[in-house]
Design a protein around this motif. Structure first.
Motif, PDB file in Angstrom:
ATOM      1  N   GLY A 105      40.433  30.899  19.703  1.00 33.50           N
ATOM      2  CA  GLY A 105      39.973  30.838  21.082  1.00 33.50           C
ATOM      3  C   GLY A 105      38.629  30.158  21.251  1.00 33.50           C
ATOM      4  N   ARG A 106      38.266  29.311  20.310  1.00 31.51           N
ATOM      5  CA  ARG A 106      36.962  28.637  20.376  1.00 31.51           C
ATOM      6  C   ARG A 106      37.164  27.124  20.306  1.00 31.51           C
ATOM      7  N   MET A 107      36.175  26.416  20.817  1.00 33.43           N
ATOM      8  CA  MET A 107      36.202  24.960  20.744  1.00 33.43           C
ATOM      9  C   MET A 107      34.807  24.431  20.471  1.00 33.43           C
ATOM     10  N   ALA A 108      34.759  23.290  19.823  1.00 30.10           N
ATOM     11  CA  ALA A 108      33.503  22.548  19.694  1.00 30.10           C
ATOM     12  C   ALA A 108      33.497  21.569  20.867  1.00 30.10           C
ATOM     13  N   LEU A 109      32.429  21.582  21.622  1.00 32.40           N
ATOM     14  CA  LEU A 109      32.339  20.729  22.808  1.00 32.40           C
ATOM     15  C   LEU A 109      31.116  19.842  22.685  1.00 32.40           C
ATOM     16  N   LYS A 110      31.348  18.555  22.633  1.00 32.72           N
ATOM     17  CA  LYS A 110      30.258  17.582  22.610  1.00 32.72           C
ATOM     18  C   LYS A 110      30.043  17.112  24.046  1.00 32.72           C
ATOM     19  N   VAL A 111      28.797  17.169  24.508  1.00 36.94           N
ATOM     20  CA  VAL A 111      28.465  16.809  25.889  1.00 36.94           C
ATOM     21  C   VAL A 111      27.375  15.745  25.879  1.00 36.94           C
ATOM     22  N   LEU A 112      27.601  14.679  26.620  1.00 34.04           N
ATOM     23  CA  LEU A 112      26.590  13.647  26.833  1.00 34.04           C
ATOM     24  C   LEU A 112      26.324  13.605  28.336  1.00 34.04           C
ATOM     25  N   ALA A 113      25.087  13.846  28.729  1.00 37.22           N
ATOM     26  CA  ALA A 113      24.694  13.798  30.139  1.00 37.22           C
ATOM     27  C   ALA A 113      23.674  12.682  30.310  1.00 37.22           C
ATOM     28  N   GLU A 114      23.840  11.904  31.369  1.00 35.43           N
ATOM     29  CA  GLU A 114      22.942  10.782  31.646  1.00 35.43           C
ATOM     30  C   GLU A 114      22.665  10.739  33.142  1.00 35.43           C
ATOM     31  N   SER A 115      21.410  10.542  33.490  1.00 31.26           N
ATOM     32  CA  SER A 115      21.021  10.442  34.891  1.00 31.26           C
ATOM     33  C   SER A 115      20.177   9.193  35.064  1.00 31.26           C
ATOM     34  N   GLY A 116      20.519   8.381  36.051  1.00 29.23           N
ATOM     35  CA  GLY A 116      19.782   7.151  36.309  1.00 29.23           C
ATOM     36  C   GLY A 116      19.453   7.015  37.784  1.00 29.23           C
ATOM     37  N   ASP A 117      18.186   6.722  38.075  1.00 29.84           N
ATOM     38  CA  ASP A 117      17.718   6.552  39.446  1.00 29.84           C
ATOM     39  C   ASP A 117      17.152   5.158  39.634  1.00 29.84           C
ATOM     40  N   LEU A 118      17.317   4.607  40.847  1.00 29.65           N
ATOM     41  CA  LEU A 118      16.756   3.302  41.162  1.00 29.65           C
ATOM     42  C   LEU A 118      15.249   3.408  41.343  1.00 29.65           C
ATOM     43  N   SER A 119      14.526   2.422  40.843  1.00 31.58           N
ATOM     44  CA  SER A 119      13.067   2.405  40.944  1.00 31.58           C
ATOM     45  C   SER A 119      12.600   1.016  41.373  1.00 31.58           C
ATOM     46  N   ASP A 120      12.055   0.935  42.593  1.00 29.24           N
ATOM     47  CA  ASP A 120      11.510  -0.336  43.058  1.00 29.24           C
ATOM     48  C   ASP A 120      10.207  -0.673  42.343  1.00 29.24           C
ATOM     49  N   VAL A 154      22.470 -12.589  37.252  1.00 30.98           N
ATOM     50  CA  VAL A 154      22.103 -12.970  35.892  1.00 30.98           C
ATOM     51  C   VAL A 154      22.195 -14.497  35.789  1.00 30.98           C
ATOM     52  N   PRO A 155      21.029 -15.175  35.649  1.00 30.28           N
ATOM     53  CA  PRO A 155      21.046 -16.643  35.542  1.00 30.28           C
ATOM     54  C   PRO A 155      21.796 -17.086  34.283  1.00 30.28           C
ATOM     55  N   GLN A 156      22.619 -18.098  34.443  1.00 26.42           N
ATOM     56  CA  GLN A 156      23.378 -18.675  33.344  1.00 26.42           C
ATOM     57  C   GLN A 156      22.907 -20.117  33.143  1.00 26.42           C
ATOM     58  N   GLN A 157      23.453 -20.779  32.157  1.00 25.28           N
ATOM     59  CA  GLN A 157      23.103 -22.177  31.906  1.00 25.28           C
ATOM     60  C   GLN A 157      23.582 -23.049  33.064  1.00 25.28           C
ATOM     61  N   GLY A 158      22.848 -24.102  33.330  1.00 23.14           N
ATOM     62  CA  GLY A 158      23.240 -25.047  34.373  1.00 23.14           C
ATOM     63  C   GLY A 158      22.944 -24.555  35.778  1.00 23.14           C
ATOM     64  N   GLY A 159      22.074 -23.567  35.918  1.00 17.33           N
ATOM     65  CA  GLY A 159      21.710 -23.085  37.251  1.00 17.33           C
ATOM     66  C   GLY A 159      22.732 -22.161  37.900  1.00 17.33           C
ATOM     67  N   VAL A 160      23.755 -21.800  37.182  1.00 18.46           N
ATOM     68  CA  VAL A 160      24.784 -20.902  37.713  1.00 18.46           C
ATOM     69  C   VAL A 160      24.265 -19.472  37.638  1.00 18.46           C
ATOM     70  N   VAL A 161      24.590 -18.677  38.649  1.00 13.52           N
ATOM     71  CA  VAL A 161      24.176 -17.277  38.678  1.00 13.52           C
ATOM     72  C   VAL A 161      25.431 -16.398  38.673  1.00 13.52           C
ATOM     73  N   ALA A 162      25.517 -15.528  37.690  1.00 16.31           N
ATOM     74  CA  ALA A 162      26.626 -14.573  37.615  1.00 16.31           C
ATOM     75  C   ALA A 162      26.136 -13.218  38.126  1.00 16.31           C
ATOM     76  N   ILE A 163      27.047 -12.403  38.583  1.00 12.54           N
ATOM     77  CA  ILE A 163      26.709 -11.059  39.062  1.00 12.54           C
ATOM     78  C   ILE A 163      27.224 -10.043  38.043  1.00 12.54           C
ATOM     79  N   GLN A 164      26.320  -9.170  37.628  1.00 13.85           N
ATOM     80  CA  GLN A 164      26.674  -8.087  36.714  1.00 13.85           C
ATOM     81  C   GLN A 164      26.383  -6.776  37.434  1.00 13.85           C
ATOM     82  N   TRP A 165      27.314  -5.842  37.422  1.00 11.51           N
ATOM     83  CA  TRP A 165      27.158  -4.564  38.123  1.00 11.51           C
ATOM     84  C   TRP A 165      26.590  -3.525  37.173  1.00 11.51           C
ATOM     85  N   LYS A 166      25.542  -2.811  37.618  1.00 14.91           N
ATOM     86  CA  LYS A 166      24.899  -1.763  36.828  1.00 14.91           C
ATOM     87  C   LYS A 166      25.070  -0.421  37.548  1.00 14.91           C
TER      88      LYS A 166
END
Length: 188
Positions: free
Chosen positions: A63-78, A35-47
């Motif tokens: 004997g019951r529960m409320a269950l909230k589920v969040l599912a996420e899938s991410g693939d690399l794409s050139d 990630v380019p920063q000011q002054g030509g410095v480059v920082a690294i951000q992990w994704k």
């Protein structure tokens, strides 16, 4: 479905979450993104890329529960990558689904709908002869194929009572991946 070779288990983790507290599962990796920063410095951000599941259980009694589920899938794409300072950084194609269900102890729920579709083109040719204008078509072969998959999370929550002894982790979460074409062919 695994017996018919149309699905495979990607992971089979177990997690414990207190009532009203979030639990997470992550199966994947991380890529460095400059990630380019000011002054030509480059920082690294992990994704992160891969499969993320987040659970939020809330006991509602009987004997019951409320269950909230969040599912996420991410693939690399050139294909959708971006070039930064001469380096090509792949894009992360992300799909998300969120749901909340009321479920009894030891019941299974299935969360799906995280589709992945990729069109593949493969060129095979005889060196030099495949590059000749007009005649080259006789010395090369182009194969088109589509890769279609769906990620399904099978979740089996269980209640556990607090104990001072060592316990085996309850529950059964299975991440499965299968191709729709194979599934439909085996069903028909």
């Amino acid at each position: 479905m695994e017996g018919n070779n149309v699905a495979r288990t990607l992971s089979n983790p177990s997690v414990i979450a207190d009532d009203g507290k979030t639990a997470n599962i992550f199966v994947g990796g991380s890529i460095p993104v400059p990630v380019p920063q000011q002054g030509g410095v480059v920082a690294i951000q992990w994704k992160d890329f891969g499969v993320k599941l987040e659970f939020l259980p809330k006991v509602i009694g009987d004997g019951r529960m409320a269950l909230k589920v969040l599912a996420e899938s991410g693939d690399l794409s050139d294909e959708r990558g971006v070039s930064i300072l001469g380096t090509t950084i792949p894009a992360i194609e992300t799909r998300k689904i969120e749901t909340e269900v009321t479920i009894s102890d030891n019941e299974n729920i299935m969360v799906g709908g995280l589709f992945y579709t990729k069109h593949l083109k493969n060129l095979n040719k005889v060196p030099l002869l495949g590059d000749i204008p007009v005649l080259g078509v006789f010395f090369r072969n182009i194969q088109d194929s589509d890769d279609e998959r769906e990620l399904i999370a099978v979740i089996k929550p269980q209640f556990i009572a607090p104990t001072k002894e060592d316990i085996n982790l309850p529950g059964d979460i299975q991440l499965k991946e299968f191709t729709w074409k194979d599934f439909l062919l085996n069903r028909l």
